[in-house]
Scaffold this motif. Structure first.
Motif, PDB file in Angstrom:
ATOM      1  N   ASN A 140     -36.171 -12.383  54.093  1.00 23.87           N
ATOM      2  CA  ASN A 140     -37.563 -12.759  54.433  1.00 23.87           C
ATOM      3  C   ASN A 140     -38.497 -12.748  53.225  1.00 23.87           C
ATOM      4  N   ASN A 141     -37.947 -12.880  52.036  1.00 23.85           N
ATOM      5  CA  ASN A 141     -38.784 -12.962  50.837  1.00 23.85           C
ATOM      6  C   ASN A 141     -38.346 -14.184  50.029  1.00 23.85           C
ATOM      7  N   PRO A 142     -39.023 -15.314  50.166  1.00 20.85           N
ATOM      8  CA  PRO A 142     -38.659 -16.492  49.372  1.00 20.85           C
ATOM      9  C   PRO A 142     -38.743 -16.183  47.873  1.00 20.85           C
ATOM     10  N   PHE A 143     -37.736 -16.620  47.123  1.00 17.00           N
ATOM     11  CA  PHE A 143     -37.767 -16.406  45.680  1.00 17.00           C
ATOM     12  C   PHE A 143     -36.939 -17.476  44.980  1.00 17.00           C
ATOM     13  N   ASP A 144     -37.179 -17.596  43.698  1.00 17.30           N
ATOM     14  CA  ASP A 144     -36.471 -18.578  42.870  1.00 17.30           C
ATOM     15  C   ASP A 144     -35.958 -17.873  41.625  1.00 17.30           C
ATOM     16  N   GLY A 150     -29.382 -18.557  39.350  1.00 20.28           N
ATOM     17  CA  GLY A 150     -29.316 -19.843  40.041  1.00 20.28           C
ATOM     18  C   GLY A 150     -29.612 -19.761  41.520  1.00 20.28           C
ATOM     19  N   LEU A 151     -29.840 -18.547  42.042  1.00 21.04           N
ATOM     20  CA  LEU A 151     -30.062 -18.392  43.477  1.00 21.04           C
ATOM     21  C   LEU A 151     -31.513 -18.703  43.838  1.00 21.04           C
ATOM     22  N   VAL A 152     -31.674 -19.564  44.829  1.00 22.54           N
ATOM     23  CA  VAL A 152     -32.996 -19.904  45.355  1.00 22.54           C
ATOM     24  C   VAL A 152     -32.953 -19.724  46.867  1.00 22.54           C
ATOM     25  N   VAL A 153     -33.870 -18.928  47.409  1.00 23.17           N
ATOM     26  CA  VAL A 153     -33.995 -18.734  48.854  1.00 23.17           C
ATOM     27  C   VAL A 153     -35.405 -19.155  49.248  1.00 23.17           C
ATOM     28  N   LYS A 154     -35.507 -20.106  50.175  1.00 20.14           N
ATOM     29  CA  LYS A 154     -36.817 -20.652  50.532  1.00 20.14           C
ATOM     30  C   LYS A 154     -37.491 -19.909  51.676  1.00 20.14           C
ATOM     31  N   LYS A 155     -36.694 -19.282  52.538  1.00 14.18           N
ATOM     32  CA  LYS A 155     -37.307 -18.535  53.647  1.00 14.18           C
ATOM     33  C   LYS A 155     -36.456 -17.324  54.038  1.00 14.18           C
ATOM     34  N   GLY A 156     -35.176 -17.510  54.331  1.00 10.52           N
ATOM     35  CA  GLY A 156     -34.303 -16.387  54.606  1.00 10.52           C
ATOM     36  C   GLY A 156     -34.595 -15.676  55.911  1.00 10.52           C
ATOM     37  N   HIS A 157     -34.150 -16.260  57.020  1.00  9.09           N
ATOM     38  CA  HIS A 157     -34.270 -15.650  58.346  1.00  9.09           C
ATOM     39  C   HIS A 157     -35.701 -15.286  58.738  1.00  9.09           C
ATOM     40  N   PRO A 158     -36.590 -16.259  58.766  1.00  9.10           N
ATOM     41  CA  PRO A 158     -37.973 -15.979  59.198  1.00  9.10           C
ATOM     42  C   PRO A 158     -38.045 -15.490  60.635  1.00  9.10           C
ATOM     43  N   PRO A 272     -28.866 -18.273  54.081  1.00  8.14           N
ATOM     44  CA  PRO A 272     -29.966 -17.542  54.728  1.00  8.14           C
ATOM     45  C   PRO A 272     -31.053 -18.463  55.263  1.00  8.14           C
ATOM     46  N   ASP A 273     -31.212 -19.626  54.634  1.00 10.78           N
ATOM     47  CA  ASP A 273     -32.242 -20.574  55.069  1.00 10.78           C
ATOM     48  C   ASP A 273     -31.809 -21.414  56.263  1.00 10.78           C
ATOM     49  N   THR A 274     -30.500 -21.554  56.484  1.00 15.26           N
ATOM     50  CA  THR A 274     -30.023 -22.436  57.556  1.00 15.26           C
ATOM     51  C   THR A 274     -29.407 -21.690  58.726  1.00 15.26           C
ATOM     52  N   ASP A 275     -29.392 -20.361  58.668  1.00  8.50           N
ATOM     53  CA  ASP A 275     -28.924 -19.569  59.808  1.00  8.50           C
ATOM     54  C   ASP A 275     -30.099 -19.399  60.769  1.00  8.50           C
ATOM     55  N   THR A 276     -30.178 -20.284  61.746  1.00  2.14           N
ATOM     56  CA  THR A 276     -31.357 -20.330  62.622  1.00  2.14           C
ATOM     57  C   THR A 276     -31.149 -19.645  63.964  1.00  2.14           C
ATOM     58  N   GLN A 277     -30.009 -19.015  64.178  1.00  2.21           N
ATOM     59  CA  GLN A 277     -29.770 -18.336  65.455  1.00  2.21           C
ATOM     60  C   GLN A 277     -30.768 -17.199  65.642  1.00  2.21           C
ATOM     61  N   ASP A 278     -31.039 -16.850  66.908  1.00  2.94           N
ATOM     62  CA  ASP A 278     -31.908 -15.719  67.198  1.00  2.94           C
ATOM     63  C   ASP A 278     -31.345 -14.450  66.580  1.00  2.94           C
ATOM     64  N   ARG A 279     -32.239 -13.563  66.234  1.00  2.00           N
ATOM     65  CA  ARG A 279     -31.829 -12.272  65.662  1.00  2.00           C
ATOM     66  C   ARG A 279     -32.177 -11.175  66.673  1.00  2.00           C
ATOM     67  N   GLU A 510     -21.130 -18.523  48.811  1.00  2.00           N
ATOM     68  CA  GLU A 510     -20.441 -19.723  49.291  1.00  2.00           C
ATOM     69  C   GLU A 510     -21.413 -20.793  49.758  1.00  2.00           C
ATOM     70  N   SER A 511     -22.494 -20.391  50.402  1.00  3.61           N
ATOM     71  CA  SER A 511     -23.401 -21.372  51.012  1.00  3.61           C
ATOM     72  C   SER A 511     -24.392 -21.965  50.019  1.00  3.61           C
ATOM     73  N   THR A 512     -24.699 -21.238  48.944  1.00  7.39           N
ATOM     74  CA  THR A 512     -25.704 -21.720  47.991  1.00  7.39           C
ATOM     75  C   THR A 512     -25.099 -22.205  46.678  1.00  7.39           C
ATOM     76  N   GLY A 513     -23.866 -21.788  46.385  1.00  9.01           N
ATOM     77  CA  GLY A 513     -23.259 -22.144  45.112  1.00  9.01           C
ATOM     78  C   GLY A 513     -23.669 -21.245  43.973  1.00  9.01           C
ATOM     79  N   ALA A 514     -24.554 -20.297  44.234  1.00 13.30           N
ATOM     80  CA  ALA A 514     -24.952 -19.328  43.207  1.00 13.30           C
ATOM     81  C   ALA A 514     -23.908 -18.219  43.118  1.00 13.30           C
ATOM     82  N   TYR A 515     -23.871 -17.569  41.991  1.00 10.58           N
ATOM     83  CA  TYR A 515     -22.961 -16.439  41.782  1.00 10.58           C
ATOM     84  C   TYR A 515     -23.810 -15.259  41.332  1.00 10.58           C
ATOM     85  N   VAL A 516     -23.984 -14.291  42.232  1.00 11.09           N
ATOM     86  CA  VAL A 516     -24.846 -13.150  41.949  1.00 11.09           C
ATOM     87  C   VAL A 516     -24.042 -12.064  41.238  1.00 11.09           C
TER      88      VAL A 516
END
Length: 599
Positions: A140-144, A150-158, A272-279, A510-516
């Motif tokens: 829940n913290n968008p960051f670039d 290389g990891l970019v998260v635009k929303k992350g389970h809002p 994290p941005d495309t997992d839209t299921q209820d939490r 796997e989902s973003t292509g970034a390697y943390v």
């Protein structure tokens, strides 16, 4: 024993790569008979490499400067020593007396090691990457972080702002919604758990308590979108992000909810941005409540010099957890049908070790004898501990009480003796193992890397109770194990060393292509329940415990990371690493030398 809790979750993702078992186990290959810490060795500490390659008696080894090609040190290999955990004969190349900073390789006959460094602060990059991995696990913290990982998260389970309660009880009704935004993703999935939040935050805070001068503001190069909290050192800003979330999990009666997650395991193509299921909010667990309270009581004294109001809030909530547990003498672990459909159970059903940890932290923070009197009634406090983990925090309770001021000296000495007895046992285990690894055969379980590192951490804690050089060197041995001085020549931390995990079980990767970088993976798993790939791998009955690891995406029992695994590394690395004011963000970028990362 730390039997991991993610029950067959990845089968639901539809991505069981059994064929991936054929991936390059040759990654262990070239010059695999020379085992070094691929990151490096500290000056004025032991520097030993293990040689499993067959060599003649009396064979020399030499240390070669990577820049000049000159031999800078020579020595003789030790006699052979059989190591049962790897089923090998091991010889040692000891160059402890060599203390000239630089980059080197070890040569034995025609074999050469991976490159490594010698220096006063050789773990500085890996230390920062390990601590930054928590920032890159924020929910829940968008960051670039494009300029480093290389990891970019635009929303992350809002949708966590409207998490749905999964059950009804005397306090709340099923279907109620709560703001559960914030916190860190636990592991290779997107669940958030009170249990691992508490123990991970606590170990990071203990690292700060041990060496506050090793942490500074600006140290973690926060990505765009992440702001530090006031004048706090970056580590305390990061831990505060987790503490602020976990306090949302506390209920009116002082108990805590257990976890927040989706009802199904998302696929590995789901970010994290495309997992839209209820939490959903699942379960209650008294052990988790006690761990939560302990972490907050510890945090209260750490944050007090920076923000007294925040410290008071933390302590108030810790005491509220204690009050709930006083009224609830029996362990509680609630279960509901389907509650583990998309998350792990963390099913700790005996909470005595967590209760004593809470009491010890409250006593150390407040000095209130009420908590000490409780501890004196608990026989476990004077029993020899094992390594601490999310389902047994006795070692943490004993360390905390052993270092508390104004304690009853007689009882405190008994607690110290129990703890130090375990530390002395660890020193012997390390000396007996061919790779100076602390793991016994029954400890090569799920999360074995964490097990070894935690034992090293406990030695550093023992050193604070009763200083001994053997404790410090034993802890360093576990760092060497982490960074590749092991039977596999494999670093068990992403991005660290020349042969790290290329295929960690991590949906973000796997989902973003970034390697943390900076994530600790589970490591060899010879004992506990596994996954289909690991189970198939172990059908070869000749594989010894120290080699029961595969670097494949779907081996969640050997190749998944978790925040509590990484916390065990963070404590040790922070102990041996001074803050580097001259470090540049450029130094944290990976060399991209690993095949899978280059895709």
């Amino acid at each position: 024993m730390n039997i991991k809790r993610k029950l067959h979750k990845k089968i639901a993702a539809g991505l069981i790569f059994s064929s991936a078992l054929a991936i390059s186990l040759t990654a262990f290959a070239a010059d695999a008979g020379i085992h070094v810490d691929q990151v490096g060795y500290l000056t004025n500490h032991k520097k030993i490499a293990m040689i499993s390659a067959k060599v003649d008696d009396g064979t020399d080894f030499r240390l070669v400067d990577e820049k000049t090609g000159e031999t800078v040190f020579t020595g003789k290999l030790s006699p052979e020593k059989y190591n049962a955990m790897s089923d090998e004969n091991i010889r040692y190349a000891d160059f402890s007396s060599f203390n000239t900073p630089g980059n080197y390789r070890l040569w034995v006959g025609g074999l050469e090691s991976y490159e490594f460094s010698v220096g006063d602060n050789v773990y500085s990059v890996e230390n920062v990457q390990t601590l930054r991995s928590y920032t890159l696990s924020r929910c829940n913290n968008p960051f670039d972080d494009g300029n480093i990982s290389g990891l970019v998260v635009k929303k992350g389970h809002p949708q966590d702002k409207n998490a749905i309660l999964y059950f009804s009880d005397n306090l709340n009704k099923k279907g109620e919604k709560f703001d559960m935004s914030g916190g860190w993703y636990d592991a290779g999935d997107y669940g958030k758990y009170t249990t691992t939040a508490a123990i991970s935050a606590a170990e990071l805070l203990m690292a700060y308590e041990a060496h506050p001068d090793h942490f500074t503001k600006g140290q973690l190069f926060f990505p765009k979108g992440v702001n530090g909290a006031g004048n706090l050192p970056d580590l305390l800003s990061e831990v505060k992000y987790e503490l602020d979330w976990v306090q949302k999990m506390q209920r009116k009666d002082g108990s805590t909810f257990h976890k927040v997650a989706g009802s199904k395991w998302p696929g590995f193509d789901v970010s994290p941005d495309t997992d839209t299921q209820d939490r959903y909010i699942y379960n209650t667990c008294s052990a988790a409540t006690a761990m939560y309270g302990a972490a907050l009581a510890l945090a209260a004294r750490v944050y007090q010099p920076f923000d007294s109001a925040y410290s008071e809030k933390l302590l108030k909530n810790a005491k509220l957890a204690w009050a709930y547990l006083e009224k609830t003498p029996k362990s509680v672990y609630r279960t509901d049908e389907g509650h583990d459909g998309g998350s792990g159970p963390y099913n700790d059903e005996n909470d005595i070790h967590e209760r004593v940890w809470l009491a010890a932290e409250l006593f150390k923070t407040t000095g209130d004898k009420t908590y000490e009197n409780y501890l004196k009634k608990q026989s476990v406090m004077t029993e020899k501990p094992g390594f601490f983990t999310w389902d047994n925090t006795l070692g943490l309770a004993q360390y905390t009480y052993a270092t508390a001021k104004n304690a009853d000296s007689s009882f405190q000495n008994k607690v110290k003796n129990a703890y130090l007895g375990y530390a002395d046992d660890l020193v012997k285990k390390i000396a007996d193992d061919g790779y100076n690894c602390a793991l016994a055969q029954n400890e090569y379980t799920w999360a074995s890397t964490k097990n070894a590192l935690t034992m090293g951490d406990m030695l550093l804690m023992a050193n604070q109770i009763s200083p001994k050089n053997e404790y410090v060197e034993g802890a360093l041995d576990q760092i060497h194990y982490l960074f590749g001085r092991n039977a596999l020549n494999r670093s068990f931390m992403t991005g660290a060393g020349k042969n790290p995990p290329e295929h960690p079980h991590n949906r973000i990767h796997e989902s973003t292509g970034a390697y943390v970088p900076g994530l600790v993976v589970g490591g060899p798993n010879f004992v506990s329940g596994g996954d289909p790939d690991q189970t198939k791998y172990l059908e070869d009955k000749t594989i010894p415990p120290a080699k029961a690891y595969i670097d494949v995406l779907m081996s969640w029992s050997t190749n998944e990371y978790a925040i509590d695994y990484t916390a065990s590394a963070a404590y040790a690395l922070s102990w041996f690493t001074k803050a580097d004011s001259k470090m540049k963000a450029e130094q944290l970028k990976l060399k991209r030398a690993y095949p899978s990362i280059n895709k």
